[in-house]
Design a protein around this motif. Structure first.
Motif, PDB file in Angstrom:
ATOM      1  N   ALA A 116       5.307  -4.722   7.788  1.00 13.18           N
ATOM      2  CA  ALA A 116       6.459  -3.832   7.917  1.00 13.18           C
ATOM      3  C   ALA A 116       7.556  -4.106   6.895  1.00 13.18           C
ATOM      4  CB  ALA A 116       7.029  -3.932   9.325  1.00 13.18           C
ATOM      5  N   ALA A 117       7.690  -5.346   6.445  1.00 14.56           N
ATOM      6  CA  ALA A 117       8.760  -5.690   5.509  1.00 14.56           C
ATOM      7  C   ALA A 117       8.471  -5.229   4.086  1.00 14.56           C
ATOM      8  CB  ALA A 117       8.999  -7.198   5.521  1.00 14.56           C
ATOM      9  N   MET A 118       7.242  -4.800   3.825  1.00 15.52           N
ATOM     10  CA  MET A 118       6.869  -4.411   2.469  1.00 15.52           C
ATOM     11  C   MET A 118       7.061  -2.917   2.253  1.00 15.52           C
ATOM     12  SD  MET A 118       3.602  -6.747   1.475  1.00 15.52           S
ATOM     13  CE  MET A 118       3.855  -6.251  -0.224  1.00 15.52           C
ATOM     14  N   PRO A 119       7.364  -2.496   1.029  1.00 13.81           N
ATOM     15  CA  PRO A 119       7.531  -1.062   0.753  1.00 13.81           C
ATOM     16  C   PRO A 119       6.211  -0.318   0.929  1.00 13.81           C
ATOM     17  CG  PRO A 119       7.572  -2.336  -1.292  1.00 13.81           C
ATOM     18  CD  PRO A 119       7.625  -3.324  -0.174  1.00 13.81           C
ATOM     19  N   ALA A 120       6.316   0.921   1.394  1.00 11.12           N
ATOM     20  CA  ALA A 120       5.130   1.710   1.725  1.00 11.12           C
ATOM     21  C   ALA A 120       4.691   2.624   0.598  1.00 11.12           C
ATOM     22  CB  ALA A 120       5.401   2.534   2.976  1.00 11.12           C
ATOM     23  N   VAL A 121       5.228   2.433  -0.603  1.00  7.89           N
ATOM     24  CA  VAL A 121       4.918   3.351  -1.699  1.00  7.89           C
ATOM     25  C   VAL A 121       3.422   3.371  -2.028  1.00  7.89           C
ATOM     26  CG1 VAL A 121       5.369   1.596  -3.471  1.00  7.89           C
ATOM     27  CG2 VAL A 121       5.572   4.020  -4.060  1.00  7.89           C
ATOM     28  N   SER A 122       2.715   2.274  -1.766  1.00  3.07           N
ATOM     29  CA  SER A 122       1.280   2.211  -2.069  1.00  3.07           C
ATOM     30  C   SER A 122       0.412   2.777  -0.957  1.00  3.07           C
ATOM     31  CB  SER A 122       0.869   0.758  -2.344  1.00  3.07           C
ATOM     32  OG  SER A 122       1.072  -0.037  -1.183  1.00  3.07           O
ATOM     33  N   CYS A 123       1.020   3.152   0.173  1.00  2.00           N
ATOM     34  CA  CYS A 123       0.253   3.581   1.340  1.00  2.00           C
ATOM     35  C   CYS A 123       0.050   5.091   1.354  1.00  2.00           C
ATOM     36  CB  CYS A 123       0.960   3.156   2.619  1.00  2.00           C
ATOM     37  SG  CYS A 123       1.083   1.365   2.806  1.00  2.00           S
ATOM     38  N   THR A 124      -1.032   5.509   1.983  1.00  2.00           N
ATOM     39  CA  THR A 124      -1.329   6.934   2.086  1.00  2.00           C
ATOM     40  C   THR A 124      -0.320   7.622   3.004  1.00  2.00           C
ATOM     41  OG1 THR A 124      -2.975   6.328   3.770  1.00  2.00           O
ATOM     42  CG2 THR A 124      -3.772   6.756   1.545  1.00  2.00           C
ATOM     43  N   GLU A 125      -0.171   8.926   2.814  1.00  2.00           N
ATOM     44  CA  GLU A 125       0.905   9.675   3.471  1.00  2.00           C
ATOM     45  C   GLU A 125       0.753   9.686   4.985  1.00  2.00           C
ATOM     46  OE1 GLU A 125       3.428  13.848   2.948  1.00  2.00           O
ATOM     47  OE2 GLU A 125       1.624  13.475   1.746  1.00  2.00           O
TER      48      GLU A 125
END
Length: 407
Positions: free
Chosen positions: A244-253
């Motif tokens: 949860a503390a990491m940015p989600a920019v690499s994750c699918t929508e």
């Protein structure tokens, strides 16, 4: 120049590293070698692909995907990454039944180790295989197809039968998936409603640190007609990374936005470097009906697990009939652990987990960190197949001898 696996925790000891660009070149290399192992994307965390002799990467073989619409299949080079294959298939109106959390892994490597996605009705990625083409010990090109007597031993084969240069996969019509993420699922609800949660969507993943009285995140990937149920968890108000503390920019929508199957089923986008950075991984499979008991066993070790854990993922996988598959003969729950990259600290924790889960007959993921593997029930059949295809053990290595030794 030294070659490492994806995580960088293992440097291959190969005397020679080959990167052939044709199947004929693979055949020539194999025929002239005394010992050979094959390398896909290198996304394994143990010595399964290591060798002191010849290491063959199949990443450079031309992809050349060929769709057979009448048969409902696609044939592709073994070194192709799933994300690249999925993009091609979707453009042609086709799809695979499932994908792993990372689209960056190679088809042959993922299949050979029993890698999977999630879904109570969905088998591992290997269950889509309808045929394999492999270069055997003498440099021969051999094809095995579903229905052949030895087919079920040739799919999840750990590279012990030959170099897989081509794979034929079953395809279906392209489909749409929506991804919903919930936070803080009460831990007691997971136990009480496990069967409902495990079957709550086309694909279901839970992420937890095992540290508190809630499960951190519940990811539901839903097909048309399925509706999200958070089971008391709170809908996420922002895009989430499994950590949860990491940015989600690499994750699918996320957020329930409909999208193509290959842009929702993986957790991570193909165009981004996968996962959280430096890490080790372990994964253990137990029968799905034993999940609640398995959760309790892990929680009893939380004082050991949480100090070396980044995140843990819980998924379900349907049973299959592939001889060396971790899900052979039983619907399974997979307990995945993403560790910090400190092998010395992680090793005793993995050993403790194996001991705690032992009453449930755990099976490890073949490409991840583990110490012991139970003898597969079809091992004798597999070894007989190996005797026919590789009587001189050209494709063996320390890993294979350690975990597939005959009685």
């Amino acid at each position: 120049m030294s070659v490492t696996n994806w995580a960088g925790n293992l440097t291959f000891g190969a005397a020679r590293v080959h990167r052939p660009s044709t199947v004929d070149a693979v055949r020539e290399i194999v025929a002239g070698a005394e010992r050979v192992r094959v390398l896909g994307s290198g996304h394994s965390f143990n010595d399964i692909a290591d060798t002191p002799a010849d290491l063959v990467s199949v990443a450079g073989l031309p992809a050349e995907p060929r769709i057979d619409a009448a048969a409902g299949t696609v044939t592709v080079a073994g070194g192709v990454r799933y994300g690249e294959l999925a993009t091609f298939l979707d453009a042609e109106g086709h799809a695979l039944h499932n994908l792993g959390s990372l689209p960056h892994i190679s088809v042959a490597g993922a299949v050979a180790t029993g890698t999977h996605g999630s879904g109570a009705a969905l088998g591992s990625l290997a269950t889509a295989v309808a045929g394999v083409e492999l270069v055997t010990a003498g440099g021969e090109l051999v094809r095995l197809e579903r229905g052949d007597p030895d087919f079920a031993g040739s799919v999840v084969a750990l590279g012990a039968l030959g170099v897989v240069v081509g794979v034929t996969l079953e395809v279906r019509q392209s489909y749409t998936i929506r991804q919903h993420v919930f936070e803080h699922l009460p831990r007691k609800v997971l136990d009480a409603r496990w069967d409902e949660i495990a079957t709550a969507g086309y694909s279901v993943s839970l992420f937890t640190t095992w540290a508190g009285d809630t499960v951190d995140q519940l990811w539901l990937k839903l097909a048309d007609g399925e509706e999200p149920d958070g089971f008391g968890a709170v809908p996420a108000t922002r895009p989430m990374h499994p950590i949860a503390a990491m940015p989600a920019v690499s994750c699918t929508e996320q957020g329930g936005v409909p999208g193509p199957w290959h842009r929702r089923l993986p957790h991570f986008k193909l165009e981004f470097t996968p996962s959280s950075g430096e890490e080790l991984q372990s994964e253990f499979f137990v029968a799905r009906q034993d999940a609640v008991e398995a959760f309790a066993a892990v929680e009893r070790l939380r004082h050991l697990v949480t100090p070396v854990l980044q995140i843990s993922e819980i998924r379900v996988v349907a049973a299959d009939d592939l001889w060396l598959s971790p899900t052979y003969g039983r619907d399974s729950v997979a307990l995945h652990f993403t560790w910090i990259k400190d092998a010395e600290r992680v090793a005793p924790v993995v050993a403790a987990l194996e001991e705690a889960l032992a009453p449930l007959s755990p099976r490890p993921h073949w490409g991840k960190v583990f110490h012991h593997a139970a003898r597969p029930s079809r091992l004798a059949d597999f070894l007989a197949l190996r005797d026919r295809l590789d009587p001189d053990r050209k494709f063996s290595n320390a890993f294979v001898e350690r975990h597939l030794a005959a009685e």
